[in-house]
Motif scaffolding. Structure first.
Motif, PDB file in Angstrom:
ATOM      1  N   GLN A 174      11.319  31.587 -72.460  1.00  0.00           N
ATOM      2  CA  GLN A 174      11.341  30.004 -72.776  1.00  0.00           C
ATOM      3  C   GLN A 174      11.488  29.678 -71.262  1.00  0.00           C
ATOM      4  N   HIS A 175      11.690  30.522 -69.882  1.00  0.00           N
ATOM      5  CA  HIS A 175      11.833  30.267 -68.884  1.00  0.00           C
ATOM      6  C   HIS A 175      11.653  28.625 -68.381  1.00  0.00           C
ATOM      7  N   GLU A 176      10.298  28.190 -68.667  1.00  0.00           N
ATOM      8  CA  GLU A 176       9.641  26.467 -68.690  1.00  0.00           C
ATOM      9  C   GLU A 176      10.688  25.854 -68.966  1.00  0.00           C
ATOM     10  N   LEU A 177      11.026  25.903 -70.296  1.00  0.00           N
ATOM     11  CA  LEU A 177      12.298  25.189 -71.032  1.00  0.00           C
ATOM     12  C   LEU A 177      13.251  25.369 -70.444  1.00  0.00           C
ATOM     13  N   TRP A 178      14.309  25.982 -69.944  1.00  0.00           N
ATOM     14  CA  TRP A 178      15.566  26.124 -69.859  1.00  0.00           C
ATOM     15  C   TRP A 178      15.690  26.098 -68.361  1.00  0.00           C
ATOM     16  N   LEU A 179      14.648  25.984 -67.996  1.00  0.00           N
ATOM     17  CA  LEU A 179      14.439  26.079 -66.245  1.00  0.00           C
ATOM     18  C   LEU A 179      14.110  24.146 -65.952  1.00  0.00           C
ATOM     19  N   GLN A 180      13.655  23.876 -66.275  1.00  0.00           N
ATOM     20  CA  GLN A 180      13.342  22.334 -66.091  1.00  0.00           C
ATOM     21  C   GLN A 180      14.052  21.442 -67.195  1.00  0.00           C
ATOM     22  N   LEU A 181      15.216  22.375 -68.095  1.00  0.00           N
ATOM     23  CA  LEU A 181      16.268  21.253 -68.649  1.00  0.00           C
ATOM     24  C   LEU A 181      17.524  21.504 -67.208  1.00  0.00           C
ATOM     25  N   GLY A 182      17.264  22.472 -67.306  1.00  0.00           N
ATOM     26  CA  GLY A 182      18.818  22.241 -66.309  1.00  0.00           C
ATOM     27  C   GLY A 182      19.009  21.829 -64.801  1.00  0.00           C
ATOM     28  N   TRP A 183      17.862  21.507 -64.331  1.00  0.00           N
ATOM     29  CA  TRP A 183      16.991  21.485 -62.933  1.00  0.00           C
ATOM     30  C   TRP A 183      17.750  19.439 -63.173  1.00  0.00           C
ATOM     31  N   GLN A 184      17.711  18.976 -64.574  1.00  0.00           N
ATOM     32  CA  GLN A 184      17.182  17.533 -65.272  1.00  0.00           C
ATOM     33  C   GLN A 184      18.726  17.032 -65.222  1.00  0.00           C
ATOM     34  N   ASP A 185      19.496  18.501 -65.859  1.00  0.00           N
ATOM     35  CA  ASP A 185      20.837  18.368 -66.322  1.00  0.00           C
ATOM     36  C   ASP A 185      21.971  18.041 -64.697  1.00  0.00           C
ATOM     37  N   ILE A 186      21.299  18.259 -63.667  1.00  0.00           N
ATOM     38  CA  ILE A 186      22.192  18.151 -61.778  1.00  0.00           C
ATOM     39  C   ILE A 186      21.041  16.460 -61.807  1.00  0.00           C
ATOM     40  N   LYS A 187      19.749  16.269 -61.658  1.00  0.00           N
ATOM     41  CA  LYS A 187      19.077  15.328 -61.715  1.00  0.00           C
ATOM     42  C   LYS A 187      20.127  13.946 -62.059  1.00  0.00           C
ATOM     43  N   GLN A 188      20.483  14.673 -63.764  1.00  0.00           N
ATOM     44  CA  GLN A 188      21.099  12.812 -64.681  1.00  0.00           C
ATOM     45  C   GLN A 188      22.653  12.633 -64.241  1.00  0.00           C
ATOM     46  N   ARG A 189      22.670  13.933 -63.940  1.00  0.00           N
ATOM     47  CA  ARG A 189      24.631  13.928 -63.139  1.00  0.00           C
ATOM     48  C   ARG A 189      24.772  12.976 -61.787  1.00  0.00           C
ATOM     49  N   TYR A 190      23.626  13.441 -61.193  1.00  0.00           N
ATOM     50  CA  TYR A 190      23.339  12.502 -59.972  1.00  0.00           C
ATOM     51  C   TYR A 190      22.693  11.382 -59.470  1.00  0.00           C
ATOM     52  N   ARG A 191      22.020  10.955 -60.589  1.00  0.00           N
ATOM     53  CA  ARG A 191      21.099   9.540 -60.468  1.00  0.00           C
ATOM     54  C   ARG A 191      21.899   8.868 -59.501  1.00  0.00           C
ATOM     55  N   ARG A 192      21.535   7.999 -58.891  1.00  0.00           N
ATOM     56  CA  ARG A 192      21.382   6.859 -58.027  1.00  0.00           C
ATOM     57  C   ARG A 192      22.403   7.454 -56.737  1.00  0.00           C
ATOM     58  N   SER A 193      22.950   8.449 -56.468  1.00  0.00           N
ATOM     59  CA  SER A 193      23.639   9.346 -55.419  1.00  0.00           C
ATOM     60  C   SER A 193      23.176   8.927 -54.415  1.00  0.00           C
ATOM     61  N   MET A 194      23.135   8.639 -53.330  1.00  0.00           N
ATOM     62  CA  MET A 194      22.382   8.920 -51.818  1.00  0.00           C
ATOM     63  C   MET A 194      22.156  10.343 -51.462  1.00  0.00           C
ATOM     64  N   LEU A 195      23.872  10.984 -51.540  1.00  0.00           N
ATOM     65  CA  LEU A 195      24.021  12.471 -51.362  1.00  0.00           C
ATOM     66  C   LEU A 195      23.238  13.260 -52.189  1.00  0.00           C
ATOM     67  N   GLY A 196      23.762  13.367 -54.051  1.00  0.00           N
ATOM     68  CA  GLY A 196      22.903  13.839 -55.198  1.00  0.00           C
ATOM     69  C   GLY A 196      24.478  15.009 -54.827  1.00  0.00           C
ATOM     70  N   PRO A 197      23.942  15.937 -55.090  1.00  0.00           N
ATOM     71  CA  PRO A 197      23.866  17.675 -55.132  1.00  0.00           C
ATOM     72  C   PRO A 197      25.026  17.923 -53.829  1.00  0.00           C
ATOM     73  N   LEU A 198      24.600  17.309 -52.781  1.00  0.00           N
ATOM     74  CA  LEU A 198      25.743  17.606 -52.454  1.00  0.00           C
ATOM     75  C   LEU A 198      26.782  17.219 -51.923  1.00  0.00           C
ATOM     76  N   TRP A 199      26.740  16.635 -53.302  1.00  0.00           N
ATOM     77  CA  TRP A 199      28.468  16.105 -53.123  1.00  0.00           C
ATOM     78  C   TRP A 199      29.813  17.737 -53.997  1.00  0.00           C
ATOM     79  N   ILE A 200      28.556  18.421 -54.286  1.00  0.00           N
ATOM     80  CA  ILE A 200      29.608  19.835 -54.816  1.00  0.00           C
ATOM     81  C   ILE A 200      29.840  20.333 -53.591  1.00  0.00           C
ATOM     82  N   THR A 201      29.094  20.495 -52.407  1.00  0.00           N
ATOM     83  CA  THR A 201      29.255  21.253 -51.391  1.00  0.00           C
ATOM     84  C   THR A 201      30.930  20.462 -50.231  1.00  0.00           C
ATOM     85  N   ILE A 202      30.182  18.990 -51.205  1.00  0.00           N
ATOM     86  CA  ILE A 202      30.917  18.466 -49.823  1.00  0.00           C
ATOM     87  C   ILE A 202      32.881  18.873 -51.000  1.00  0.00           C
TER      88      ILE A 202
END
Length: 305
Positions: free
Chosen positions: A62-90
Motif C-alpha cells: 500500500q505504498h501509494e497511501l503511506w508515501l502520500q501521507l508521509g509527504w503530507q506530514d511534511i507539507k502540513q508541518r511547514y505550511r505557510r513557511s517560505m523556506l519549508g523543509p529547508l528549516w530542517i537543514t538550517i
C-alpha cells in the motif's frame, strides 16, 4: 350472573413436538446439516507469525497511501513557511557547526577533520532518534486512522520511516557543502553508504513497530526512550590515554555501529568489518522481536489507542 362486556379468556395451548412426530428422513437431514466435522475446524490465524509477516507485506504494497501521507506530514508541518523543509537543514547545520567548532577547540582537533564527523553523526542521530521517539507514539497519534481506515497496521510505520527518510535527504545537503569546503578522497568506498542506509531504514521499521506496540499498551515507555548518544567516539579514541579507554565503552552501544556503517563511507574513514556483522545481527534479532510483538498484540492496538 353479571356478564362482563368485551372480555374473553383464551386458554393457552402448548404444543409438544416429540421426536416420534418428526419423520425419520427429516431427522437424518437435520443431523447431516448440523454435523460439525472436527477435521474441518479452523483455528484463528490472527496470532501467527504468518499473519504478522502478511501485515508487513500488505502494508508495503500500500505504498501509494503511506508515501502520500508521509509527504503530507511534511507539507502540513511547514505550511505557510517560505523556506519549508529547508528549516530542517538550517537547524541541523547550525547545531552541527556549533558543536564542531566548539569541540574542535576543546579537543584540539583540526576542524576539517572533526566537523564532518560530528555533522554526519548528528544527521544520522536525527533519523535514529526520530524513529525511536516518534515511533513509540505512532499508533497513539494515528488513532482516528487506525479505527476508520481499513489498512494494514504497518502502513503507519512505513509512513513515519518515509517521513524521516525525507528529513535525512534534506539534511544531506549539509554533507555535500562540507565535502566542497573540506574535500577528501572518497572513491568507490562511498557506495558502501547505500547498503548502510538500507539497513538503517529496515531497522527504523522494526524499531517503530515494536516500540509503537509496547508504548501504546504502556504509556510510560515513550518518555524513557528519549536518551542521548555519543557521536564522537572515534575522535575521543584518537586522544589516547584514559580518554581513549573510556571512549571504547561506547562501542557497547549498538547504535554506534549503526552510525558507523553509514558515516564512515561518507567521510572517507576506514570501516572495520565487525561493524557490519553487529548491525546485521541486531537487524535480524530486531525483526524477529517485532514479528513476535505483532503476533501477540497487533490485533489489540485498535483497542489500546
Amino acid at each position: 350472573m353479571p356478564a362482563y362486556p368485551a372480555s374473553r379468556t383464551r386458554a393457552a395451548r402448548v404444543v409438544v413436538v416429540s421426536d416420534k412426530a418428526v419423520p425419520k428422513e427429516s431427522q437424518e437431514t437435520f443431523a447431516r446439516i448440523t454435523q460439525v466435522d472436527s477435521s474441518e475446524t479452523h483455528t484463528s490465524q490472527s496470532r501467527t507469525f504468518r499473519a504478522a509477516w502478511s501485515d508487513l507485506v500488505r502494508g508495503f504494497l500500500q505504498h501509494e497511501l503511506w508515501l502520500q501521507l508521509g509527504w503530507q506530514d511534511i507539507k502540513q508541518r511547514y505550511r505557510r513557511s517560505m523556506l519549508g523543509p529547508l528549516w530542517i537543514t538550517i537547524a541541523t547545520g547550525v547545531m552541527a557547526a556549533t558543536l564542531g567548532l566548539l569541540y574542535s577547540v576543546l579537543f584540539k582537533i583540526p576542524v576539517e577533520k572533526f566537523l564532518p564527523h560530528v555533522t554526519v553523526g548528528l544527521i544520522m542521530w536525527n533519523f535514529i532518534s526520530g524513529s525511536i521517539k516518534e515511533g513509540s507514539e505512532i499508533f497513539i497519534d494515528n488513532e482516528g486512522l487506525i479505527k476508520q481506515l481499513p489498512s494494514a497496521l504497518s502502513v503507519h510505520v512505513y509512513r513515519l520511516v518515509w517521513k524521516h527518510t525525507l528529513f535525512l535527504a534534506h539534511n544531506m545537503v549539509i554533507w555535500v557543502v562540507l565535502m566542497f569546503v573540506f574535500p577528501r578522497p572518497l572513491g568507490w568506498h562511498l557506495l558502501l553508504a547505500i547498503p548502510g542506509l538500507a539497513l538503517l531504514v529496515i531497522n527504523g521499521v522494526w524499531v517503530s513497530m515494536f516500540f509503537g506496540i509496547i508504548a501504546t499498551r504502556y504509556r510510560d515507555v515513550a518518555p524513557l526512550l528519549d536518551s542521548p548518544i555519543v557521536w564522537m567516539t572515534d575522535i575521543l579514541t584518537a586522544q589516547g590515554g584514559d580518554v581513549a579507554s573510556r571512549a571504547r565503552i561506547a562501542q557497547l552501544n549498538p547504535l554506534y555501529h549503526y552510525m558507523e556503517v553509514f558515516r564512515s563511507p561518507l567521510i572517507g574513514a576506514p570501516l572495520p568489518t565487525y561493524h557490519w556483522w553487529v548491525v546485521i545481527g541486531f537487524t535480524i534479532a530486531g525483526l524477529l522481536l517485532a514479528l513476535f510483538a505483532m503476533k501477540q498484540w497487533r490485533f489489540r492496538v485498535s483497542y489500546w489507542v
